[in-house]
Design a protein around this motif. Sequence first.
Motif, short mmCIF file in Angstrom:
data_model
loop_
_atom_site.label_atom_id
_atom_site.label_comp_id
_atom_site.label_asym_id
_atom_site.label_seq_id
_atom_site.Cartn_x
_atom_site.Cartn_y
_atom_site.Cartn_z
N PHE A 88 41.24 39.94 38.49
CA PHE A 88 41.85 39.71 39.79
C PHE A 88 42.13 41.06 40.48
N THR A 89 42.60 42.02 39.71
CA THR A 89 42.85 43.35 40.25
C THR A 89 41.54 43.98 40.73
N ALA A 90 40.49 43.83 39.92
CA ALA A 90 39.19 44.38 40.30
C ALA A 90 38.67 43.71 41.57
N ALA A 91 38.82 42.39 41.66
CA ALA A 91 38.36 41.68 42.86
C ALA A 91 39.15 42.13 44.09
N ALA A 92 40.44 42.40 43.92
CA ALA A 92 41.25 42.88 45.03
C ALA A 92 40.74 44.23 45.53
N ILE A 93 40.42 45.13 44.60
CA ILE A 93 39.88 46.44 44.98
C ILE A 93 38.55 46.26 45.73
N LEU A 94 37.71 45.36 45.26
CA LEU A 94 36.41 45.15 45.89
C LEU A 94 36.55 44.53 47.28
N LEU A 95 37.53 43.66 47.48
CA LEU A 95 37.77 43.12 48.81
C LEU A 95 38.20 44.22 49.77
N LEU A 96 39.03 45.14 49.29
CA LEU A 96 39.45 46.27 50.13
C LEU A 96 38.26 47.19 50.44
N TYR A 247 52.18 44.25 35.09
CA TYR A 247 51.77 44.51 36.47
C TYR A 247 50.30 44.14 36.71
N ALA A 248 49.56 45.02 37.34
CA ALA A 248 48.16 44.74 37.70
C ALA A 248 47.23 44.75 36.50
N ALA A 249 47.75 45.11 35.33
CA ALA A 249 46.97 45.08 34.09
C ALA A 249 47.17 43.78 33.34
N TRP A 262 38.73 29.51 39.61
CA TRP A 262 38.49 30.94 39.86
C TRP A 262 37.08 31.34 39.43
N ASN A 263 36.69 30.91 38.25
CA ASN A 263 35.35 31.23 37.76
C ASN A 263 34.27 30.66 38.67
N ARG A 264 34.47 29.44 39.14
CA ARG A 264 33.47 28.84 40.02
C ARG A 264 33.36 29.62 41.33
N ALA A 265 34.50 30.05 41.85
CA ALA A 265 34.48 30.79 43.11
C ALA A 265 33.90 32.19 42.92
N LEU A 266 34.35 32.87 41.89
CA LEU A 266 33.90 34.24 41.65
C LEU A 266 32.41 34.29 41.38
N HIS A 267 31.94 33.45 40.45
CA HIS A 267 30.53 33.50 40.04
C HIS A 267 29.63 32.63 40.92
N GLY A 268 30.26 31.88 41.82
CA GLY A 268 29.48 31.04 42.72
C GLY A 268 29.31 31.65 44.10
N GLY A 269 29.71 32.91 44.27
CA GLY A 269 29.50 33.60 45.53
C GLY A 269 30.44 33.20 46.64
N LYS A 270 31.61 32.62 46.30
CA LYS A 270 32.53 32.14 47.32
C LYS A 270 33.70 33.10 47.57
N ARG A 293 29.16 47.77 27.91
CA ARG A 293 29.11 46.32 28.18
C ARG A 293 30.39 45.85 28.87
N TYR A 294 30.69 46.53 29.96
CA TYR A 294 31.90 46.20 30.72
C TYR A 294 31.62 46.53 32.17
N GLY A 295 31.98 45.63 33.05
CA GLY A 295 31.80 45.87 34.47
C GLY A 295 33.06 46.42 35.08
N MET A 296 33.70 45.64 35.94
CA MET A 296 34.96 46.05 36.56
C MET A 296 35.99 44.96 36.31
N GLY A 297 36.86 45.21 35.34
CA GLY A 297 37.87 44.23 35.00
C GLY A 297 37.34 43.03 34.26
N ILE A 298 36.08 43.12 33.83
CA ILE A 298 35.47 41.97 33.17
C ILE A 298 34.41 42.43 32.17
N GLY A 299 34.33 41.73 31.03
CA GLY A 299 33.38 42.12 29.99
C GLY A 299 32.03 41.46 30.19
N LEU A 300 30.98 42.16 29.79
CA LEU A 300 29.61 41.65 29.85
C LEU A 300 29.15 41.49 28.41
#
Length: 458
Positions: A88-96, A247-249, A262-270, A293-300
Amino acid sequence: MIRHQLVVFVALATLAGRSAAAQPDLVTRIDAIVEAPIKAGTIAGASVAVMKGGKTLVSKGYGLADLELNVPTPPGATYEIGSVTKQFTAAAILLLKEQGALSLDDEITTFLPDYPTQGHRITLRRLLNHTSGIMGYTEMREFGDFSKLKRPRQDLVALFAAQPFTFAPGEEQIYSNSGFFLLGLVIEKVSGMPYETFVQQRLFDRVGMPNSYYCSERTVRRNHAHGYDTAKGVLVHKGYVDHTWPYAAGSLCSNAEDLAAWNRALHGGKLLSPASYTEMTTPGVLNDGTTVRYGMGIGLRDIGGRPAIAHGGGINGFQAESQYYPDDDLIIVVLQNTAGPVNPRDLARQIADVVLPPPPDRSRPFTGDASAYAGTFTGRGRRGATTVTIAASGRGLTLTNTADAAGPPETLIYRGGETFAFKDTLVVFEKQDGKAVRLRLDIGSGYNILARAPASGQ
């Protein structure tokens, strides 16, 4: 808005009932997986949501939300989700970023000019994928007492900022809650609103997550499960932590249904633009070109032989796991109100094995000289020095990690080249003159480079 949410809830509940009726054996098998540790007394309760192709297979609570009052886990029970917060923190940064308010390659001092970088260049990107080298505050001895206090956030920043860097930015990857704490401060500075307000308005409300909120150690919330820790094999009340600090962690609370949405929205392009989503789910890169094997706030991850985009969370009294399998459009969320020996990642993996067909076997026969890899390797890890021992027996190899000395040695499976694996961890060797001299331990949320220790007596 309220009417819309009620309609969505009723629709999901109806769909869940139909799915359960259509696949009773599948639901029974999932029930058995989650109920086993509850019957064994190792966790108090749990909530699970499983969705495939947009259809709800399971959405229900198990066990007890309160042990003392014998309260069953209610539908929609909420839990502290720990480090699942990070996406969620990573998504917030990306929205900004999408607003043009910041760049991922901006240095942290652009927003926090007084932060002591000790001569290093620290970008937001390095904070997002744990490659900054900033020491994690949760691994500091001083944080144990500090976590119970109510003090200004800057006091914690001063505590971890004074520590030497664990490594130069980009040299390795070591999981650091400090990086995400700083990202929360950046969000507040750039947006002009508190972190919890930004997340509520720009993420929870937008996605449709009515039962998600910033956690509190004082606020009474309807349907919030009580948390338990494990001490000497017995469940006890969770240890206190002031929510100024995760906090944000790690300070968000949610339920299984909201996290599935959340998963449907995040990974569904919404939620994010295609470019931002690609940024979030692209592996980080070290200075030497190695991908982690890690993106931004999420593991791959590679979970049970299947690619997954996932993250776990652990905090006093609670553990969480959120997984998305892109090849199968499968979402699995497991939340439990017990911190202890049962990992919700393992439960989620078992559920995936029930829902999906067996993955391809990617192991290969090993015909080389196993003794060339045997030895002890040391280096940096999340909780200080890490030592791994590789033992050879015939053509087989096992790994023992001092961080998990109580567990049995892990049997390594050959993947080809100089790469072996156990569970979701990759072990990559580097050889010199026919003998392994370095070991790269890739656990998904950490990438540690360990060097062969001299043999005893040398």
